[in-house]
Structure formats: C-alpha cells, structure tokens
Design an enzyme around this catalytic site. Sequence first.
Site, short mmCIF file in Angstrom:
data_model
loop_
_atom_site.label_atom_id
_atom_site.label_comp_id
_atom_site.label_asym_id
_atom_site.label_seq_id
_atom_site.Cartn_x
_atom_site.Cartn_y
_atom_site.Cartn_z
N THR A 147 19.65 49.53 44.06
CA THR A 147 21.13 48.92 43.21
C THR A 147 21.09 49.91 42.10
OG1 THR A 147 20.41 46.63 43.84
CG2 THR A 147 22.15 46.89 42.03
N ARG A 197 26.73 39.50 54.55
CA ARG A 197 25.53 38.96 53.51
C ARG A 197 26.07 39.63 52.02
NH1 ARG A 197 22.37 42.14 49.66
NH2 ARG A 197 20.38 40.52 48.99
N VAL A 198 25.94 38.80 51.15
CA VAL A 198 26.28 39.15 49.50
C VAL A 198 25.14 38.78 48.93
CG1 VAL A 198 27.97 38.88 47.59
CG2 VAL A 198 28.82 38.66 50.11
N GLY A 199 24.84 39.77 47.96
CA GLY A 199 23.71 39.75 47.07
C GLY A 199 24.19 39.21 45.54
N ASP A 200 23.23 39.43 44.97
CA ASP A 200 23.58 38.99 43.46
C ASP A 200 24.29 39.92 42.71
OD1 ASP A 200 21.17 40.78 43.59
OD2 ASP A 200 21.26 40.44 41.53
N THR A 231 18.22 44.42 39.81
CA THR A 231 17.94 45.17 40.84
C THR A 231 16.68 44.44 41.47
OG1 THR A 231 17.34 46.95 42.00
CG2 THR A 231 16.67 46.88 39.69
N GLY A 232 17.05 44.20 42.98
CA GLY A 232 15.71 43.31 43.72
C GLY A 232 16.32 42.71 44.66
#
Length: 315
Positions: free
Chosen positions: A176, A204-207, A227-228
């Site tokens: 990221t 898919r959607v991340g943070d 990030t992660g």
Amino acid sequence: MTKFALAIHGGCGVMAKLDLSEAEWNAARRDLGRALEAGYAVLERGGRAIDAVQAAVVVMEDSPHFNAGHGAALNENGIHELDASIMDGETLAAGAICGARHIRNPIIGARAVLEHGDAVLLAGPAADRFAESKGLAVEEQAYFTTEKRKRALAAMKAHAAAGTAFAASEAEKHGTVGAVALDQHGHLAAATSTGGYNNKPEGRVGDSPIIGAGTYARDGVCAISGTGKGEFFIRHVVGHEIAARMAYLGEDVETASAKVIMEDLKIHNIGAGLVAVGADGSVAAPYNTDGMFRGWVTDAGEFRVASHAEVMSYP
C-alpha cells in the site's frame, strides 16, 4: 513544537534484501524521496496538509515500485481493482473510492469525492464514471500492469494450489502507499492508496478506503495511514483506535501506534505497519515485518528514507 511534518509509506510488504538489485532498491528509495519532496514543497510554502498528502501519494501511484496506481496488484482474475481514501483533519471531511478499474490516480479520485461532498465512498464502475465526469485521467487496465505484479500473481496462485499461501512472503501478498501531514496552520491530513493484495477475490475491499481503519485524521490528535492485511485493520478500526488512545489515554503518537501494531495486531500473525504524525509534529512509523518502505521530513528540511532497519538521508 514542529511547525510542519510529513511522513509516507510505500507498504510493509518489503522484499528480502537479496530479492532486488541495489539499483532497484535505489530506484524505489528515490521515488520515496520524490514523494517526500512533493509533499514538502506544499508544506514549506504554507500549503494545506491535505494537498501535501495528495501530492506525495500521486508520486507513489505513478511509480512502478509500489502497489498503487501504476504497479498495482492483480486480483484472482488478473484485474486491477483500485482503492484509495483521503481525510481532512480540520473538518473530518473524507472521500474514498474502491474497486475502481480505470482511474489513473485513485487518490485524486478520492479527493474529488471529498470535494463533491454528497458521498464519502464510491464503488466500482460508479467510481470510474464519477472520475471521468469530473475530467480526471482514466486509463485502460494495461497501464496499471507491471511484470513484477504478474510474477507476484503467479506466485500466489502457485501457493494457493499447493496450500502454502500462509508461507508467502509479504512482498508476494500485498502493499500500500500512504502519507500523513501536519501543516503550518496546525491542520492534519491522511491519504492512502492501494491495489489490494495479489490474487485477492474479485470485489474484495480492504482497509485503505475505509475511514477510521486504514486512513484517519483529526486535528489536535493525529493522522494515520496503514499498510498490511486490511481485514484486520478494519476489525480493529486501527486509525481511530490510535486516535482514541491518544485522546482518551493521553498516549503519544509513538506509544499508541506501537501498541496497536506490535501488540493488538501481532496476535493475528499478520504483516502490519503504518505512518502517523501527531498534532505536535512527532512522527511514528512502526511495522512488524522485515521492512517497510517509509520516509519523513519536518520543517528542519532533513529528509529520511528507509526500506529495512537502516534509515538514510535523502538525497
């Protein structure tokens, strides 16, 4: 108190030192430095924190060395789905896009959502159409693709077939980019952009586009970009959690950030990192992986960049 400060990250999915040539490492660090220069130029002339974080992230989105914009990860179907968000700590205004496939600079798309004001988050084709309607640059999918991401997708598919996805390196999995800033007027801002993780499920959607999770800024407290493994950042509401610890427990930015990254997320055995800046200009950049592309600069004009433990001056 520091008059202004900027910190950036290029993801905690940093490869082992032997995986790239020294020339390739230097090129990545140079682009980190260029991102710092872009944000610093805004802050040094008295500009707004939100403009500084946007400027820094655009440089990293344009670089092939980071997982955002040009060079973004590929999902399970070999498609780029791009997420980004930006937040103004002065007003708590925020904008985000997720699942976009054509916005050249997703962070500019997120900023346009913020400025438009009707929504915080736009998804998928609607985000692309919105960006195009605002005159933002759009690209075909091929623009975002690099050979490195093709190799990473192949590696993750091989891991999935062999049942060894848990053993994949952080570099094979995700990455990221992000930036946080304090400006001369005392305002904070944060911005984050990503292609997600390699071989992620379609949709898919991340943070990164989730305000309070991967991105958060509140004047008088802090600004955060993470990030992660995004699912855990969402579950722990990482950005807001750090701000809450600072506001309610009186912790400083380094203590609060380290608590969340090195303790709260550690039990999940996932790679995680972030950059943060406090209202006093103090900077924190904790990570629990082998490395994290990162850098920072304050009003003293001393630029620092790093990929692993060693922190270097720039240029």
